[in-house]
Structure formats: structure tokens, C-alpha cells
Design an enzyme around this catalytic site. Structure first.
Site, mmCIF file in Angstrom:
data_model
loop_
_atom_site.group_PDB
_atom_site.id
_atom_site.type_symbol
_atom_site.label_atom_id
_atom_site.label_comp_id
_atom_site.label_asym_id
_atom_site.label_seq_id
_atom_site.Cartn_x
_atom_site.Cartn_y
_atom_site.Cartn_z
ATOM 1 N N SER A 132 0.842 -1.186 0.000
ATOM 2 C CA SER A 132 0.000 0.000 0.000
ATOM 3 C C SER A 132 0.887 1.250 0.000
ATOM 4 C CB SER A 132 -0.960 -0.020 1.191
ATOM 5 O OG SER A 132 -1.950 0.988 1.060
ATOM 6 N N ASP A 177 -8.127 -6.183 -5.390
ATOM 7 C CA ASP A 177 -7.893 -4.952 -4.636
ATOM 8 C C ASP A 177 -8.907 -3.889 -5.070
ATOM 9 O OD1 ASP A 177 -6.963 -2.618 -3.446
ATOM 10 O OD2 ASP A 177 -4.860 -3.008 -3.910
ATOM 11 N N ASP A 221 -13.118 -19.463 -14.026
ATOM 12 C CA ASP A 221 -12.497 -20.255 -12.963
ATOM 13 C C ASP A 221 -11.718 -21.445 -13.504
ATOM 14 O OD1 ASP A 221 -11.824 -21.709 -10.727
ATOM 15 O OD2 ASP A 221 -13.819 -21.797 -9.881
ATOM 16 N N ASP A 279 -11.874 -24.170 -8.799
ATOM 17 C CA ASP A 279 -11.449 -24.103 -7.400
ATOM 18 C C ASP A 279 -11.784 -22.784 -6.716
ATOM 19 O OD1 ASP A 279 -9.722 -22.499 -8.796
ATOM 20 O OD2 ASP A 279 -7.888 -23.512 -8.182
ATOM 21 N N HIS A 294 -6.927 -5.824 -0.693
ATOM 22 C CA HIS A 294 -5.824 -4.882 -0.548
ATOM 23 C C HIS A 294 -4.817 -5.374 0.484
ATOM 24 C CE1 HIS A 294 -3.656 -1.200 -0.857
ATOM 25 N NE2 HIS A 294 -3.803 -0.928 0.420
#
Length: 514
Positions: free
Chosen positions: A197, A408, A276, A283, A447
Site C-alpha cells: 500500500s 484490490d 475459474d 477451485d 488490498h
């Protein structure tokens, strides 16, 4: 800064570092009298093994059980600044009794203003840097927060803003190296910086503006263009959902009701059905996000259809939100976001499909954003970390690893990825840059952690092996609480984890980077 320029006699001394733990030659208490211009040491105390060091952002509070170490705290440049408030670059340094010979500096978070315990948790897997024997430093980057992790009131003070932007970390790093050399009787062999971050942005700044300071840097989910990312997350996305949200008695949009639980389930089911299984196994994870070309329009209700579909207005709002802010002429000012497994997360940091209160307070009620006007004032050259010429960093042997969570909701992984591609192009192309820098997508991760992801991985070992032994990472094993018993390889771009078609699908050994 690397010590490769030292004389051969010193190298002979350093060569013993990998052979065992180094011992300190000075007493911890003696560091209280350490002298350096503008530096005041407020604490130099030997800490016995078994003490607890707090892990930030955990609820209920969690702790790391520390080894024996010397705890040094102090401040650089203490002064009275704007508004009569005290300022100064506070720092903490943990010097383990059993030192591995290296130095690690941990990055900050949010608006900084807090000296977090110098542990070195980020991207270190199950064993923090301090427990591995690194000397670890931490800093508040020049101001004290009075309102938690997102107090930006310090920006009224010019010096404090400059310290936060780029000045504080190299100052603390230089001082920490001096104290390390004094305490152990020799300098650190290698220096590392690891952050996520704001800490990720700091790592980028260090590679760009102080290229000789660190030998290896790990950059996670960087807050690299906060003005423009805040435009996306704090204005553009809310405005898109406000346009379709029901109104309260005063006519204001109720953004939390713009997308229903049923809408989210419908979209996630369709997304996972399409993307997926692309890695060979279904999964709950999308391993190759760049190959997932999901379009919410496939869920648009046809005439007369009322169930298992989305109203055209909702589809348009979702597409607009994920598309990222554009000017009225269609010019993209900040990248869009990935369609990923964690975009509907309702626990921890909410996913983009769960609009509501933001990190800075209630969501705006606006239904339109003047992107041209906002974008002009949201560029912050002192803070933004966009310089791509890293020739000096690469030339001294520096290694730089990026990673970003695919889900995020605060900073688009595509912004970090775009920077990586631009940086590679500016430094000889990906084939050249991949010899000293890598980029990792982390499926499902929010995040800096969380989400339906495998968010525990040890990039620190990978980085140190690359720096000290010249062994580039081929993959890094990831695990996480979201999927107990599961492991997967994280693969450096352009590869992704692919099931090999045989063996236990919960075991990373049965996946390859392709």
C-alpha cells in the site's frame, strides 16, 4: 545500499555472515549515547526473548513473539511546525541478538504517522524478518497521526509533506545502517525494503529516487497514484452506482442498495463459470486474470425476462464502475479493475460490487463526476511514483519484485501492471528487465491481503536468494486461511499457475507456471 565496493579485507569479514549468527560488539544501552546530526535517541533497551510485538490492523489484536533484541527508538529533526504542532521523523529499530548480517526496512501504511513495531511481516510468509535475524527498521515518516491510519492533516506543513512523500525513508535507512554498524561492529551486508500500500509506493520511490539505497525491494499493492485512485474509488465508482440506486425520502441515493445480494451472486456465478476453470481446475480462483474477458452484458435481461438476469441500467453501472474513470472524450485517466473472485467480498475490505461507506467516511451522493477537472488536480508529482528509468538501480545489482491482489478495490492491479510494462519498455524490454524485476498477480486477494485468496507467501526468501545468490524466483508458494490445506504457486508475469492434469488439486506440486 550494497556493500560491494568495500575492500577485500572487509569482504572477507562479511563472508562469514551466512555461516552463522553474528553477535553484537557494543552494548544495547551504549546506543543511547549515539551521536549524529539532528538525531535524538530516546530509547536503547535490551529486550528479552518472548516479548510480544503487536501486529497492526488485526482484530482482535494479534502479536508476534519476539526473539531477544535491542530496541532503539528516536527522532530525526524534531521541531515545531505549521499550526504550532510538533514534527519529526520518529523511528524504531530492532537489532536481534542473533543477527543474520542483513538490514530490512518495513514500509508504512495509509497516511503513516505511526511507528509500527519493527517486525518485517509483509510478504514474509510464516516467519517475519526479525525472527529470521534481520535488523528491522520502521518509521512514521515525519509526523504523528491523531486520527488513526488515515490522518492527512500533516500536509499543511511543507516539511512534513516532503518527508512523507520521499525524504524520510532514506534518512531513516541511512541512520539505521550507521547504528547497525556501531552495534555489530560491521555494516549490513545487504539491505532490503518491503512494503504494501503506502509502503509499496515508498518502495517504488526508493527504487526511482534513491536507487543505491537498497539491494532488494518488494512492492505490494502500491498506493502509487493516490489522487487518481481516489478519483476512481471515491468518486467515479460511487457515481456510477448512485445513478441506479434507490432514493431515500430526501431524494438522495442509497448506494448500499444499488446492487443486491442476488445481483452479486448472479454475477459472481457467471464470472466463475467463464473464468475459474481456465487453469484446468474449478477451485474458486481465477489464476489467469488477463485471459478472463468477462462481460457483465451477458447477464442483461431480455425483453420479458425478470429472473436470473440484470436490468440494463445495472449492467451499464457495473461496466462503468469497473471500466475506470474516463473524460467526456473517452480518455482513460486511471485504469479499470479486474473481474475477480473477491469483487463481491462483504467482510474485511468490501469488494467493488459492495458499494457503501468509504475509507474516508460516508460515500458521496453525486451521480456525475467532472473527470477533466478532477484529474488535473489529482496528479501529485511529489508523492506519485511513476518514474520508469531504473538504470542505476539495475546497474548496482538491485532486484525489484512487484505483487498486487487481483481483487484490490482501492488501487487497481492494472495500474501497477501498466507501470511494470512501461518500466520494462524503458529499461530494455521485458526479457532484459526480468533479470532483475518481476511482477506477480495474486488471485482473489484484496488490498494487501484477505479475500478468497491464498494471501500468505514468502517473497522475502525469494528476493534474498535472488540478490545474494543470483537465483531468480521461478515461483513462490502461497497458502491462506480462505482455503485451508490448499497451496498454489504464484507465478511471475507472463506466466500463471496451471494444473498439470494429475494429482491432488489442493497441492501446489501439481501445478506449473505456464
Amino acid at each position: 545500499m550494497t556493500t560491494r565496493f568495500l575492500q577485500p579485507a572487509v569482504w572477507a569479514l562479511l563472508a562469514c555472515a551466512p555461516c552463522g549468527w553474528a553477535q553484537h560488539t557494543a552494548s544495547c544501552a551504549s546506543l543511547a549515547s549515539f551521536k549524529s546530526p539532528r538525531v535524538e535517541i530516546s530509547k536503547a533497551v535490551a529486550m528479552a526473548a518472548g516479548g510480544r510485538m503487536p501486529i497492526p490492523f488485526t482484530a482482535p489484536p494479534q502479536f508476534v513473539v519476539a526473539p531477544a533484541y535491542c530496541s532503539v527508538e528516536g527522532v530525526i529533526g524534531q521541531r515545531i511546525g505549521a499550526g504550532g504542532q510538533p514534527y519529526g521523523i520518529h523511528f524504531a529499530l530492532a537489532l536481534p541478538d542473533r543477527w543474520n548480517g542483513d538490514f530490512l526496512m518495513q514500509g508504512g501504511a495509509g497516511g503513516n504517522g505511526i511507528v509500527y513495531a519493527p517486525i518485517g511481516l509483509t510478504a514474509a510468509g510464516d516467519k517475519p524478518a526479525l525472527l529470521r535475524g534481520y535488523a528491522v527498521a520502521s518509521t512514521d515518516t515525519g509526523h504523528t497521526s491523531h486520527r488513526g491510519a488515515f490522518d492527512f492533516s500533516f500536509v499543511r506543513d511543507q516539511e512534513a509533506y516532503l518527508d512523507f512523500a520521499y525524504q524520510a525513508n532514506p534518512e531513516v535507512a541511512t541512520l539505521a545502517k550507521q547504528i547497525i554498524a556501531r552495534y555489530y561492529g560491521r555494516p549490513a551486508a545487504f539491505s532490503y525494503f518491503v512494503g504494501c500500500s503506502t509502503g509499496g509506493r515508498e518502495g517504488m520511490i526508493l527504487s526511482q529516487r534513491f536507487p543505491n539505497e537498497f539491494d532488494g525491494i518488494i512492492v505490494g499493492d502500491p498506493a502509487m497514484r493516490t489522487g487518481l485512485s481516489n478519483l476512481a474509488v471515491g468518486q467515479w465508482i460511487p457515481a456510477a452506482f448512485n445513478q441506479i440506486a434507490p432514493r431515500d425520502a430526501e431524494g438522495k441515493p442509497i448506494i448500499a442498495q444499488a446492487i443486491t445480494d442476488a445481483d452479486r451472486r448472479l454475477l459472481i456465478d457467471a464470472l466463475m463459470k467463464q473464468c475459474d476453470g481456465m487453469d484446468g481446475v474449478t477451485d474458486g480462483m481465477i489464476s489467469d486474470p488477463l485471459a478472463c474477458h468477462f462481460d457483465p452484458a451477458v447477464l442483461t435481461c431480455k425483453p420479458g425476462q425478470t429472473g436470473s438476469c440484470l436490468a440494463p441500467a445495472k449492467v451499464a453501472a457495473i461496466e462503468k464502475a469497473f471500466g475506470g474513470p474516463k473524460t467526456s472524450q473517452g480518455i482513460q485517466v486511471y485504469p479499470g479493475f479486474l473481474y475477480d473472485a473477491g469483487i463481491a467480498a462483504t467482510s474485511g475490505i468490501h469488494g467493488i460490487l459492495v458499494p457503501g461507506p468509504g475509507i474516508f467516511g460516508p460515500p458521496p451522493t453525486a451521480t456525475h463526476v467532472d473527470v477533466e477537472a478532477e484529474a488535473l488536480k489529482d496528479v501529485q508529482p511529489l508523492v506519485d511514483s511513476m518514474a520508469t528509468n531504473l538504470s542505476t538501480f539495475a546497474a548496482h545489482g538491485g532486484k525489484l519484485i512487484f505483487y498486487h491482489g487481483d481483487s484490490d478495490p482501492w488501487f487497481s492491479p492494472l495500474d501497477t501492471f501498466d507501470y511494470y510494462k512501461e518500466m520494462a519498455a524503458a529499461n530494455g524490454g521485458l526479457a532484459v528487465v526480468s533479470k532483475w524485476s518481476q511482477f506477480y498477480f495474486v488471485p482473489g486477494m484484496s488490498h494487501c491481503g484477505g479475500g478468497p485468496s491464498l494471501d500468505r507467501f514468502d517473497l522475502l526468501t525469494a528476493l534474498s536468494s535472488w540478490v545474494e545468490k543470483g537465483v531468480a524466483p521461478e515461483s513462490v508458494i502461497a497458502t491462506g486461511k480462505a482455503f485451508p490445506g490448499r497451496s498454489r504457486p504464484l507465478c511471475p508475469y507472463p506466466e500463471h499457475a496451471q494444473y498439470m492434469g494429475h494429482g491432488n488439486t489442493e497441492d501446489a506440486a501439481n501445478f506449473a507456471c505456464r
